[in-house]
Structures are given as C-alpha cells and as structure tokens.
Write a protein that holds these residues in place. Structure first.
Motif, short mmCIF file in Angstrom:
data_model
loop_
_atom_site.label_atom_id
_atom_site.label_comp_id
_atom_site.label_asym_id
_atom_site.label_seq_id
_atom_site.Cartn_x
_atom_site.Cartn_y
_atom_site.Cartn_z
N SER A 147 -4.59 2.60 9.32
CA SER A 147 -4.91 3.79 10.42
C SER A 147 -4.81 3.19 11.74
CB SER A 147 -6.39 4.34 10.36
OG SER A 147 -7.17 3.34 10.30
N HIS A 152 -9.16 1.80 8.57
CA HIS A 152 -8.93 2.06 7.23
C HIS A 152 -7.64 2.02 6.78
CE1 HIS A 152 -12.60 4.52 8.43
NE2 HIS A 152 -12.89 4.60 7.26
N VAL A 154 -5.08 4.33 4.58
CA VAL A 154 -4.96 5.73 3.97
C VAL A 154 -3.67 5.69 2.68
CG1 VAL A 154 -4.10 8.07 4.56
CG2 VAL A 154 -5.05 6.83 6.33
N ARG A 222 -9.00 7.62 2.48
CA ARG A 222 -9.23 6.77 3.48
C ARG A 222 -10.22 5.67 2.98
NH1 ARG A 222 -8.05 8.41 8.53
NH2 ARG A 222 -9.77 7.27 9.68
#
Ligand SMILES: Cc1cc2nc3c(=O)[nH]c(=O)nc-3n(C[C@H](O)[C@H](O)[C@H](O)COP(=O)(O)OP(=O)(O)OC[C@H]3O[C@@H](n4cnc5c(N)ncnc54)[C@H](O)[C@@H]3O)c2cc1C
Length: 393
Positions: A147, A152, A154, A222
């Motif tokens: 991200s 995170h 994804v 996530r």
C-alpha cells in the motif's frame, strides 16, 4: 548408525502406547480405524492432550517447546500413532509453518504464533497451489502490492486444494511481489488471517465423497507487513525448506502396516477354494511384496532422520525418495485391502455410522489415497528432483 532398537527405545514405545491407550477417546480411535473423517473438535482435543504432555511438536528444538527426542524416538512416536491409530499433530501447524517460523520468523512472530501453533489454538492452512501453479509452483499469480503508506500488502488471486481450510484461522500463503523478476525470485510468504475481509473459502468434494479440500479466493485482502515471513521476494528458499518437511511426513509407514494387517484379517474371513483368501499363494505373495519394500523404506526413513539429527539441517533431497516410496506402498496396501473386501468395499465414508459397516469405508480409503501421490509435490516431480540431484551428481 545402529538400526536396532535399544532397550530405551522399547521402553519409550511402551510409554507412547500407554499414553494413547489412556488419553485417546476410543470413539476417535474407532473412527480412524474405519478411515472415517474426524471433527475439528476431535482433532483439537487430541493435539491439546499431546501438547500438555509436551509431545505435540516432536521435531521442534527444545528451546521452542520440542521434546528433545532422538530421530528414532520421533519415528517410534509416529509409528505408534499410525498403528494405534491416533491422529497425528496437525501437519500444517507442526511440520510446516512451525519449523518455518522457527527458522525464518522474527522473534515477535515466534513469540506470537509458536505456542498457539503447538496447542492448535490457531488452525493453519497451506495456501500454495493455484489453478495454473501446482507442480510448477513458481508460476503462481496471486499478487501482493504494497500500500502507499507501506503498512499493508493488498493481496488478490485464487488458491486451490487447501486441505481443511474450512477449519482454518490462518493461511501461510505464497504471493507474487515482483512480477518483473524470474518466477522464483519474485515470491514472498505472507501469513493471512482467514477472517480478513476479502477471503472466501469454497468447498471441493472429492471422489471419496468427502470435503477436505477447498478453493480460497483472495479479493484485495489487506495484510499488515509484519505478517511477512522473511524478506520480500525471498519466499522461494522458505518454500523449499517447508516442502522438505512436508515430504518426510507423508510416508506414514505405520499407516501402511495397519492397512496390510487389516487386509490380512479381512482375507482370513473370505472363503476360498482351499481355506480362505489369506491362504492363497497370490494374496500372500502380494502382501509379502509390500511388506518387504516397507521394511526397506522404514530403514531408509530412519537413516534420513538420523542424518538430519547429525547435521542439524532440515530434510535433504532424500525426503523425495521417502515421499515417492511411502505413498506408492500406501496405495498398494489400500489396493490389497480393496481386493480382500471385494463387493463389501463399496460405499462412501460418511454414509453410515455403524461398526458393522466398517468394511464399507475401504473403497473411500482407496480413493482418498489416490491423492497421496499428488499432494506434497506429485511423485513424477519428485522423481525429476531425484534425477537432478542424485543421478547428475
Ligand atoms: C488431496 C489434495 C490435497 C492438497 N492439499 C494442498 C494444500 O493443502 N495446499 C496447497 O497449496 N496445495 C495442496 N494440494 C495441491 C498439490 O500440491 C498439487 O495438486 C500438486 O502439486 C500437483 O499440482 P497440479 O494439481 O496443479 O497438477 P499439475 O502440476 O498440473 O500436474 C498434472 C500431472 O502432470 C504431471 N507433471 C507435471 N509436471 C511434470 C513434470 N515436470 N514432469 C513429469 N510430470 C509432470 C504431474 O505429476 C501430474 O501427474 C493438494 C492436492 C490434493 C490432491
């Protein structure tokens, strides 16, 4: 190495046997003897009993809660479980993600996960295979993109054949983080909570009538970066280490012994021209051929375990020999059992609940075991690995 069992080994075997006799619910034992599926609660209960005794993680180092057994003791322990029969500690937890976190995990990951893995507080699934990536695992396409804030990954893609993922709390998952590099170089391992938004588990019912495997769909899931194992794009080394552990566990020699014993017992109840089926030369020859090869495999497995203990490493390429031979012999034993059962073998595993019908799980067992030469890396692929490492020098 000395392949004879010592007095201490025999005493250890008796101790394991006593533990199983006193601690294992006889209904679970009977279900396993009849090759019927256990419930999640039954599997968890047994693993917790083993863990209370300090026996749930036979191959783990003592500092992480392993029992400090020798290779021979580990072998005896599994042999007793298989012959009893009693459930093995959950392989996804104890033989796969546990050893991986011990070797490659951060201290925080080890502290957070290892005790829960051992006690089966968390049930783990293996998210490796995909519709286009089984034998050629490095072709996997499930994408993970970091991200913008770097907190995170994804993750989007599809996994297939996840064993018992319907029970799972977590899935150790291979994802592609660098599509531009060589296939093996762009793979990362992530630990994904199964209850994350975007995770969908869909059942696959197999030829034996059971629901053991699943498809897992990942739709923009996530995953916090601290759930990455090892460095980004370095997941392939971890994968090879994990698959070695998975393969040594697949031989299940004690289970094959039990299948042969059951085939012999059943054959002794089938009338034939002179006596019973068990007296027929053809049947005895088939049983003996499997038993002789099984003995050779048992010795090979002990040698492999001993070598692992001596060099302190994980299993080497010889794990592939044990996988191939172990699964071939288990399949041969299930075929012998099928022949002994004759028409009684036919009915699906979960259609009945009566001990008198126990023989009718035999066809289901036969079908279940067809998959043993496929999972953990197909036997054909294991032979390729062996040819590359052993024959090419
Ligand atoms: C019951 C079951 C449980 C499983 N559990 C899990 C799980 O929990 N998690 C998970 O991630 N995966 C799991 N798998 C997936 C398993 O690892 C794969 O099915 C396996 O690696 C084979 O891949 P594939 O199905 O894509 O077949 P393919 O790779 O398409 O192979 C098809 C056939 O071609 C042969 N073949 C392929 N390549 C070669 C080659 N180079 N040389 C010679 N022959 C070749 C194979 O041996 C096979 O016979 C499971 C599978 C089964 C059946």
């Amino acid at each position: 190495m000395d392949l004879r069992f010592s007095e201490a080994d025999h005493a250890f075997r008796a101790e394991v046997r006593r533990f199983i006799e006193t601690e294992l619910d006889p209904r679970v034992r009977r279900k396993l003897a009849e090759h019927r599926a256990l419930t999640k609660a039954e599997i968890v209960d047994w693993q917790r009993r083993l863990n209370t005794r300090g026996w749930a993680t036979p191959s783990w180092p003592v500092e992480h809660g392993g029992p400090g057994w020798s290779a021979v003791q580990r072998y005896i322990f599994l042999d007793e479980l298989h012959q009893a029969p009693a459930p093995e500690p959950l392989s996804f937890n104890v033989n796969m993600i546990g050893p991986v976190l011990i070797r490659f995990g951060t201290p925080e990951q080890q502290q957070r996960f290892l005790p829960r893995i051992a006690n089966l507080d968390d049930w783990w699934a293996q998210g490796f295979s995909e519709p286009g990536a089984g034998s050629d695992l490095a072709a996997l396409k499930t994408r993970a993109v970091l991200s913008d804030d770097g907190q995170h990954y994804v993750v989007s893609g599809q996994k297939i054949w996840q064993g018992m993922a319907q029970h799972a709390d977590w899935m150790f998952t291979l994802v592609r983080t660098d599509p531009a590099s060589k296939p093996q170089a762009g793979i990362t391992m992530l630990l994904i909570p199964m209850r994350s938004p975007g995770v969908t588990v869909r059942p696959i019912v197999t030829l034996d009538g059971r629901h053991e495997v699943n498809e897992v769909f990942l739709d923009e899931v996530r995953v916090p970066v601290d759930l990455r194992v090892g460095d980004e794009n370095r997941g392939w080394d971890i994968t090879k280490y994990l698959l070695g552990h998975e393969r040594t566990g697949i031989a299940r020699i004690g289970m094959t012994k039990r299948l042969i014993a059951r085939a012999k017992a059943l054959a002794a109840s089938v009338p034939a021209e002179h006596g019973t089926l068990a007296d027929q030369a053809r049947f005895r020859e088939q049983a003996a051929a499997i038993e002789i090869e099984l003995k050779a495999l048992e010795i090979t497995q002990l040698r492999l375990l001993d070598a692992m203990r001596e060099n302190g490493q994980g299993p080497d390429v010889r794990a592939s020999i044990v996988k191939v031979k172990g699964t071939e012999l288990r399949q041969a034993a299930s075929e012998l059992l099928l022949q002994a059962a004759g028409p009684r073998a036919w009915r699906c595993a979960d259609e009945f609940d009566d001990a008198a019908d126990a023989d009718t799980t035999i066809a289901a067992t036969y079908f279940t075991l067809r998959a043993a030469s496929i999972y953990g890396g197909s036997n054909e692929v294991q032979k390729n690995i062996l040819a590359k490492h052993l024959l090419q020098g």
